[in-house]
Design a protein around this motif. Sequence first.
Motif, mmCIF file in Angstrom:
data_model
loop_
_atom_site.group_PDB
_atom_site.id
_atom_site.type_symbol
_atom_site.label_atom_id
_atom_site.label_comp_id
_atom_site.label_asym_id
_atom_site.label_seq_id
_atom_site.Cartn_x
_atom_site.Cartn_y
_atom_site.Cartn_z
ATOM 1 N N VAL A 252 83.447 -105.556 -15.024
ATOM 2 C CA VAL A 252 82.012 -105.311 -15.071
ATOM 3 C C VAL A 252 81.601 -105.356 -16.534
ATOM 4 O O VAL A 252 82.224 -104.704 -17.377
ATOM 5 N N TRP A 253 80.567 -106.130 -16.834
ATOM 6 C CA TRP A 253 80.110 -106.325 -18.211
ATOM 7 C C TRP A 253 78.690 -105.783 -18.361
ATOM 8 O O TRP A 253 77.812 -106.090 -17.553
ATOM 9 N N MET A 254 78.476 -104.982 -19.405
ATOM 10 C CA MET A 254 77.150 -104.472 -19.732
ATOM 11 C C MET A 254 76.940 -104.555 -21.236
ATOM 12 O O MET A 254 77.682 -103.935 -21.999
ATOM 13 N N SER A 255 75.981 -105.348 -21.668
ATOM 14 C CA SER A 255 75.713 -105.561 -23.090
ATOM 15 C C SER A 255 74.303 -105.098 -23.434
ATOM 16 O O SER A 255 73.334 -105.569 -22.824
ATOM 17 N N GLN A 256 74.195 -104.205 -24.410
ATOM 18 C CA GLN A 256 72.886 -103.693 -24.830
ATOM 19 C C GLN A 256 72.060 -103.288 -23.609
ATOM 20 O O GLN A 256 70.868 -103.537 -23.543
ATOM 21 N N PHE A 257 72.723 -102.661 -22.661
ATOM 22 C CA PHE A 257 72.083 -102.331 -21.379
ATOM 23 C C PHE A 257 71.972 -100.828 -21.172
ATOM 24 O O PHE A 257 70.899 -100.312 -20.845
ATOM 25 N N PHE A 284 83.537 -103.310 -19.336
ATOM 26 C CA PHE A 284 83.310 -103.639 -20.738
ATOM 27 C C PHE A 284 81.884 -103.254 -21.112
ATOM 28 O O PHE A 284 80.924 -103.708 -20.473
ATOM 29 N N ILE A 285 81.756 -102.439 -22.148
ATOM 30 C CA ILE A 285 80.451 -101.961 -22.602
ATOM 31 C C ILE A 285 80.271 -102.358 -24.055
ATOM 32 O O ILE A 285 81.068 -101.960 -24.917
ATOM 33 N N LEU A 286 79.240 -103.140 -24.337
ATOM 34 C CA LEU A 286 78.907 -103.517 -25.709
ATOM 35 C C LEU A 286 77.629 -102.784 -26.095
ATOM 36 O O LEU A 286 76.568 -103.019 -25.509
ATOM 37 N N GLU A 287 77.733 -101.886 -27.076
ATOM 38 C CA GLU A 287 76.589 -101.056 -27.464
ATOM 39 C C GLU A 287 76.506 -100.882 -28.973
ATOM 40 O O GLU A 287 77.475 -101.140 -29.697
ATOM 41 N N THR A 288 75.357 -100.415 -29.429
ATOM 42 C CA THR A 288 75.139 -100.099 -30.847
ATOM 43 C C THR A 288 74.989 -98.591 -30.987
ATOM 44 O O THR A 288 74.056 -98.005 -30.434
ATOM 45 N N PHE A 289 75.905 -97.965 -31.699
ATOM 46 C CA PHE A 289 75.886 -96.520 -31.923
ATOM 47 C C PHE A 289 75.534 -96.248 -33.383
ATOM 48 O O PHE A 289 76.194 -96.773 -34.290
ATOM 49 N N TRP A 290 74.550 -95.397 -33.611
ATOM 50 C CA TRP A 290 74.096 -95.205 -34.991
ATOM 51 C C TRP A 290 75.150 -94.532 -35.870
ATOM 52 O O TRP A 290 75.178 -94.726 -37.086
#
Length: 356
Positions: A252-257, A284-290
């Motif tokens: 399962v893919w989730m990008s900027q979601f 798989f999780i693609l995210e932006t963490f501050w």
Amino acid sequence: MDFYDKERLTALQAKEEAQWITFAPFVFQATRVLRNSGILTTVEAHRQGITLQELTEKIDLPAYGVRVLVEAGLGIGLLVLSEGKYKITKTTYFILHDELTKVNMDFTHDVCYNGMYFLEESIKNQKPEGLKVFGQWPTIYEALSTNLPDKAKKSWFAFDHFYSDYAYPEVLPHVYAFKPKRMLEIGGNTGKWSMASFAFDPDVNITIMDLPGYVEGAKGKLEELGYGHRISFHPGNVLDETQKFPQGFDAVWMSQFLDCFSDDEIVSILTRAKQALNPDGHIFILETFWDRQRFEASAFSLQQTSLYFTVMANGNSQMYDSKVFLECVKRAGLDVVEDKDYIGVSHTLLVCKPVK
């Protein structure tokens, strides 16, 4: 990251910073007009400098307007004035030529600026009260798939795609090292991840799950590119817990979601995504963490972007502190088996498996 562990300004510097904050809307709009009117480009073209009179003759604005703008530009730090001639600064170079800066500025102005007036109301009501400057929708996502104004829609997608376009080439080898053959992409948007995946791996098949409007848009593009035999679609709203996710996937893919949802909503989505996996599958999780940024400017940008979610997007999500996000992952019954920072401009890849 130790950007925020102590105060670094003197009292005088702090007072100066307070004035910058006070006049921040003026600074932003003056910079945008200086850019869009051609003033900064014209000054840049004259490496030896240009007088106000010469500049006024080249710009299609009243002389008064040019004068107040360049004087504002001095205080902002976009221009210097020496011996009666204006020249640009290093900051001006980035305003004019840095794609990241352009994308962020257009997004701020075209999508967020007017709505930001309703920040306090949005926080109190936990609703995107600023979205009403464009129309009446519960979240911006319904608007994007229907009839958000064209300029706002263009800047929104440019902002969204800029960050993913840098991340995807770098993250593809990490994901496909796990050799998934069937992948569920939740939040497929315009289908960019699927296009990149099909070009990278000739064997993978993907199902996109998203709101019906997005599904229709992605379907047309992917079929036009000849990927119709490798792509399937599952229209649905992930916030509707009565709608089951399709099953039988290796990944399962989730990008900027998931940054588009609250803590509890993230847990709910991940719990149901887990049920879509085959026994040895991965999420798989693609995210932006501050808090996972190499540069302070990146952390700052993400912290401020959280307010877009508050005012314009949905009223209850943000660019997360990774510690908060990882607690949601844990609550959903997942273990992080791989964790990679500094992907693309600002992303982190989390590879998760169900807790056994």
